[in-house]
Structures are given as C-alpha cells and as structure tokens.
Design a protein around this motif. Structure first.
Motif, PDB file in Angstrom:
ATOM      1  N   ARG A  56      -5.263   1.348 -12.410  1.00  8.73           N
ATOM      2  CA  ARG A  56      -4.117   1.807 -13.191  1.00  8.73           C
ATOM      3  C   ARG A  56      -3.133   0.656 -13.397  1.00  8.73           C
ATOM      4  O   ARG A  56      -2.977  -0.211 -12.544  1.00  8.73           O
ATOM      5  CB  ARG A  56      -3.385   2.952 -12.475  1.00  8.73           C
ATOM      6  CG  ARG A  56      -4.268   4.106 -12.038  1.00  8.73           C
ATOM      7  CD  ARG A  56      -3.464   5.195 -11.351  1.00  8.73           C
ATOM      8  NE  ARG A  56      -4.325   6.188 -10.721  1.00  8.73           N
ATOM      9  CZ  ARG A  56      -3.894   7.272 -10.103  1.00  8.73           C
ATOM     10  NH1 ARG A  56      -2.578   7.497 -10.018  1.00  8.73           N
ATOM     11  NH2 ARG A  56      -4.738   8.129  -9.544  1.00  8.73           N
ATOM     12  N   GLU A  57      -2.493   0.681 -14.547  1.00 10.13           N
ATOM     13  CA  GLU A  57      -1.431  -0.269 -14.849  1.00 10.13           C
ATOM     14  C   GLU A  57      -0.262   0.529 -15.416  1.00 10.13           C
ATOM     15  O   GLU A  57      -0.430   1.259 -16.391  1.00 10.13           O
ATOM     16  CB  GLU A  57      -1.918  -1.311 -15.857  1.00 10.13           C
ATOM     17  CG  GLU A  57      -1.067  -2.568 -15.875  1.00 10.13           C
ATOM     18  CD  GLU A  57      -1.768  -3.726 -16.581  1.00 10.13           C
ATOM     19  OE1 GLU A  57      -1.570  -3.853 -17.800  1.00 10.13           O
ATOM     20  OE2 GLU A  57      -2.492  -4.487 -15.919  1.00 10.13           O
ATOM     21  N   PRO A  71      -6.924   1.768  -6.386  1.00  8.70           N
ATOM     22  CA  PRO A  71      -7.236   2.637  -5.246  1.00  8.70           C
ATOM     23  C   PRO A  71      -8.199   1.934  -4.287  1.00  8.70           C
ATOM     24  O   PRO A  71      -9.204   1.358  -4.727  1.00  8.70           O
ATOM     25  CB  PRO A  71      -7.884   3.859  -5.900  1.00  8.70           C
ATOM     26  CG  PRO A  71      -8.379   3.381  -7.216  1.00  8.70           C
ATOM     27  CD  PRO A  71      -7.473   2.287  -7.654  1.00  8.70           C
ATOM     28  N   MET A  86      -3.172   3.245  -2.213  1.00  7.71           N
ATOM     29  CA  MET A  86      -3.167   2.537  -3.488  1.00  7.71           C
ATOM     30  C   MET A  86      -2.555   1.157  -3.260  1.00  7.71           C
ATOM     31  O   MET A  86      -1.403   1.033  -2.843  1.00  7.71           O
ATOM     32  CB  MET A  86      -2.345   3.306  -4.521  1.00  7.71           C
ATOM     33  CG  MET A  86      -2.436   2.739  -5.922  1.00  7.71           C
ATOM     34  SD  MET A  86      -3.973   3.175  -6.767  1.00  7.71           S
ATOM     35  CE  MET A  86      -3.565   4.822  -7.349  1.00  7.71           C
ATOM     36  N   VAL A 118       0.177   7.727  -3.806  1.00  2.00           N
ATOM     37  CA  VAL A 118       0.537   8.111  -5.173  1.00  2.00           C
ATOM     38  C   VAL A 118       0.217   9.583  -5.367  1.00  2.00           C
ATOM     39  O   VAL A 118      -0.888  10.038  -5.057  1.00  2.00           O
ATOM     40  CB  VAL A 118      -0.238   7.256  -6.206  1.00  2.00           C
ATOM     41  CG1 VAL A 118       0.052   7.734  -7.618  1.00  2.00           C
ATOM     42  CG2 VAL A 118       0.132   5.791  -6.057  1.00  2.00           C
ATOM     43  N   THR A 133       1.133   4.475 -19.058  1.00  2.00           N
ATOM     44  CA  THR A 133       0.062   4.285 -18.083  1.00  2.00           C
ATOM     45  C   THR A 133      -1.213   3.861 -18.788  1.00  2.00           C
ATOM     46  O   THR A 133      -1.569   4.416 -19.829  1.00  2.00           O
ATOM     47  CB  THR A 133      -0.202   5.583 -17.296  1.00  2.00           C
ATOM     48  OG1 THR A 133       0.993   5.973 -16.598  1.00  2.00           O
ATOM     49  CG2 THR A 133      -1.329   5.392 -16.285  1.00  2.00           C
ATOM     50  N   GLN A 138      -2.082  -0.927 -10.028  1.00  3.38           N
ATOM     51  CA  GLN A 138      -2.437  -0.031  -8.921  1.00  3.38           C
ATOM     52  C   GLN A 138      -3.971   0.054  -8.823  1.00  3.38           C
ATOM     53  O   GLN A 138      -4.635   0.409  -9.787  1.00  3.38           O
ATOM     54  CB  GLN A 138      -1.871   1.379  -9.159  1.00  3.38           C
ATOM     55  CG  GLN A 138      -0.354   1.428  -9.262  1.00  3.38           C
ATOM     56  CD  GLN A 138       0.159   2.835  -9.486  1.00  3.38           C
ATOM     57  OE1 GLN A 138      -0.618   3.758  -9.773  1.00  3.38           O
ATOM     58  NE2 GLN A 138       1.462   3.037  -9.332  1.00  3.38           N
ATOM     59  N   GLU A 191       3.352  -2.593 -12.978  1.00  2.00           N
ATOM     60  CA  GLU A 191       2.744  -2.435 -11.651  1.00  2.00           C
ATOM     61  C   GLU A 191       1.247  -2.193 -11.795  1.00  2.00           C
ATOM     62  O   GLU A 191       0.844  -1.270 -12.497  1.00  2.00           O
ATOM     63  CB  GLU A 191       3.384  -1.276 -10.881  1.00  2.00           C
ATOM     64  CG  GLU A 191       2.848  -1.170  -9.457  1.00  2.00           C
ATOM     65  CD  GLU A 191       3.536  -0.065  -8.679  1.00  2.00           C
ATOM     66  OE1 GLU A 191       4.305  -0.375  -7.748  1.00  2.00           O
ATOM     67  OE2 GLU A 191       3.317   1.127  -9.018  1.00  2.00           O
ATOM     68  N   ILE A 222       0.867  -1.183   0.000  1.00  3.03           N
ATOM     69  CA  ILE A 222       0.000   0.000   0.000  1.00  3.03           C
ATOM     70  C   ILE A 222       0.899   1.227   0.000  1.00  3.03           C
ATOM     71  O   ILE A 222       1.813   1.341   0.822  1.00  3.03           O
ATOM     72  CB  ILE A 222      -0.921   0.030   1.230  1.00  3.03           C
ATOM     73  CG1 ILE A 222      -1.871  -1.167   1.211  1.00  3.03           C
ATOM     74  CG2 ILE A 222      -1.734   1.321   1.244  1.00  3.03           C
ATOM     75  CD1 ILE A 222      -2.790  -1.224   2.411  1.00  3.03           C
ATOM     76  N   LYS A 223       0.654   2.130  -0.933  1.00  2.00           N
ATOM     77  CA  LYS A 223       1.475   3.334  -0.968  1.00  2.00           C
ATOM     78  C   LYS A 223       0.639   4.536  -1.399  1.00  2.00           C
ATOM     79  O   LYS A 223      -0.476   4.402  -1.920  1.00  2.00           O
ATOM     80  CB  LYS A 223       2.659   3.152  -1.909  1.00  2.00           C
ATOM     81  CG  LYS A 223       2.324   2.937  -3.359  1.00  2.00           C
ATOM     82  CD  LYS A 223       3.624   2.706  -4.141  1.00  2.00           C
ATOM     83  CE  LYS A 223       3.354   2.519  -5.629  1.00  2.00           C
ATOM     84  NZ  LYS A 223       4.604   2.240  -6.382  1.00  2.00           N
ATOM     85  N   GLU A 238      -3.652   9.721  -4.617  1.00  3.10           N
ATOM     86  CA  GLU A 238      -4.361   8.674  -3.871  1.00  3.10           C
ATOM     87  C   GLU A 238      -3.545   8.341  -2.627  1.00  3.10           C
ATOM     88  O   GLU A 238      -2.362   8.036  -2.713  1.00  3.10           O
ATOM     89  CB  GLU A 238      -4.539   7.418  -4.715  1.00  3.10           C
ATOM     90  CG  GLU A 238      -5.519   7.560  -5.874  1.00  3.10           C
ATOM     91  CD  GLU A 238      -6.959   7.683  -5.418  1.00  3.10           C
ATOM     92  OE1 GLU A 238      -7.247   7.394  -4.225  1.00  3.10           O
ATOM     93  OE2 GLU A 238      -7.803   8.080  -6.240  1.00  3.10           O
ATOM     94  N   THR A 243      -0.807  -1.911  -4.541  1.00  8.25           N
ATOM     95  CA  THR A 243       0.025  -2.101  -5.732  1.00  8.25           C
ATOM     96  C   THR A 243       0.702  -3.467  -5.722  1.00  8.25           C
ATOM     97  O   THR A 243       1.006  -4.025  -4.666  1.00  8.25           O
ATOM     98  CB  THR A 243       1.111  -1.015  -5.813  1.00  8.25           C
ATOM     99  OG1 THR A 243       2.045  -1.190  -4.747  1.00  8.25           O
ATOM    100  CG2 THR A 243       0.503   0.371  -5.734  1.00  8.25           C
TER     101      THR A 243
END
Length: 269
Positions: A246-247, A266, A209, A127, A168, A264, A262, A124-125, A206, A211
């Motif tokens: 998101r990718e 939310p 996120m 963004v 993205t 991602q 990666e 979890i991070k 966010e 990931t």
C-alpha cells in the motif's frame, strides 16, 4: 525583386535549398532570366517560405507541403494543426521527463550501493480495516496519476461527499503488465452503489505493517522502497504474499510535491 543570394539572406534559407525547392516545384522564383538563368524572388514569397517551414515543423513531408500550398488552408486550420502538434510535443516532453526522473532515481540507488546509512525510520504498526472506493487497472508506476484522473472522472457527484482526501494505491505483480494497481479513496459513509468500472474494496486489518513516511520532494522518496526492503530483510521479517503493498498519499493544502507519502508493506515473522 531579389536575386537568389539576397533572398537567401532575407529568408535564412540556404541557396542550395532554394534551388532544390525550385527543382521540385515547391517554391518557384517569381522570375527567371532566360538569358542568364538568374532566379529572382519577390518579398511576398517570404510568407510562402514561412508556411513551408511551419508545415515542416508540423511534420509534413515536402510532397505533402507542395499539396497544402496549392490548397485553401485557412488561418484557423493552421492554428488547429499547431495546437495538435503542440499537444503531441507536450506529451513527448512529459514522457521524456518521466524517463529522466527514472534515470535520476536509478542513479541515486546506484550511489547508495554499499551504503548502510539509515535515512528514514521504519515503524511497525497495526492498521485497521478500511473501505475504499477504487478503480483497478494494470500498468506501470508512471501511470498512477492517470489512474487517479480516471477515478476522479468516474466518481459521481453524490459520492464525492462520502470520501476522504487521502489517496490509496494498492499494488501487486501482474502476469501481463508490470503491476496490477487499485487506486482509491477512503470512504467515510455508506455508498449504495458505484458506477462501473469502480468498486467498493475492503482492506483487511493488518497487525504488522512495516511503514515508512517521507515527503514527495525529498531525496528519500527515490530510495524509500530500498530503505524499507533493507530494513525488512535485516530485521528478519518476511513480506506477506497474500496482501498487496500500500502507498498512502496524505492531503496537503500546500504544494502537492511537498505532501507526505507512506509506504505500507504487510509483514510476518
């Protein structure tokens, strides 16, 4: 000249087929003995046999082939037909390969049923907000490379210096198609304007996120979404429905199939 049996061996065309071609006036023997009914073929007719089978491979019917044999078709025209057919076959091969890849992916997921093995670490991070130059379209996952091709074609030369190499992909469900996609590049400078149908897209920051990072050619690539979904469910989080997934495709100086990706998603409590 050669009797029909001999010509059959030389041309690798069954006698029955040669007789049929004679009957429909597609390939008449050079000579027919009126007394015995024996058919005789000349060596040069092997070239005509080759043309018949070439036209068959190109998809023409026997009726169309009969017409083509009576027309002045140049070698350049035949080569043009061949290149067109080659392109069609290549596209078919690519589509079938995509189907095979999807089957392999489904089989891998089926093999994972009932398994609690943790193959990748979910992080979890936070963004930060990000600006993209993007192209939007509806379609299926298999069409993502084509969307990037369209985006690259539309990008003006002066804008290429203002984008990063990181790609993205944003996706959310569509009412008409499988998904609504936006593919784009991160901007590292100000862009005054972009050509239609491109747009400037600002992704919001966010705070949470989920990931998962993996290599494109690793087995984890096939189960990444399953791994991430399982982790979100088991950890008691919910997917934020108002934001797309998101990718991120990170640039690689080596083989593109080995690059880092990666996912991602939310999330919220």
């Amino acid at each position: 000249m050669f009797k029909i049996g001999e010509f059959s061996l030389l041309s690798k065309v069954p006698v029955k087929t040669l007789r049929y071609y004679d009957r429909i006036a597609l390939l008449k023997p050079q000579k027919t003995d009126q007394a015995t009914g024996y058919r005789y073929y000349a060596a040069e007719q092997l070239l005509e046999v080759n043309r018949i089978f070439l036209y068959k491979e190109l998809g023409f019917t026997l009726k169309q082939i009969a017409q083509l044999l009576h027309e002045e078709i140049s070698l350049e025209q035949i080569q043009g037909m061949f290149k067109l057919k080659e392109s069609e076959i290549q596209q078919l091969v690519e589509r079938e390969q995509e189907k095979l890849d999807r089957i392999k992916e489904r089989m891998l997921l089926i093999g994972r049923e009932g398994s609690a093995e943790k193959e990748q670490e979910v992080i979890i991070k936070t963004v930060e907000s990000e600006r993209l130059i993007a192209f939007q379209a509806c379609g299926s996952v298999e069409e993502i490379p084509l969307l990037f091709e369209t985006l690259n074609h539309l990008l003006e030369k002066e804008n290429r210096d203002l984008i990063t190499e990181t790609q993205t992909v944003l996706w959310k469900e569509s009412a008409d198609k499988d998904f609504e996609f936006e593919v784009g590049y991160s901007l590292k400078g100000k862009v005054a304007s972009v050509p239609q149908p491109l747009s400037i897209r600002t992704l919001p920051a966010e705070s949470m996120m989920a990931t998962l990072l993996f290599r494109a050619n690793s087995p984890c690539a096939q189960t990444a979404c399953l791994d991430l979904a399982t982790w979100i469910e088991k950890s008691g989080y919910r997917v934020k429905e108002d934001q797309p997934g998101r990718e991120i495709y990170f640039p690689s100086s080596e083989n593109q199939e080995d690059r880092l990706i990666e996912i991602q998603i939310p999330i919220e409590l």
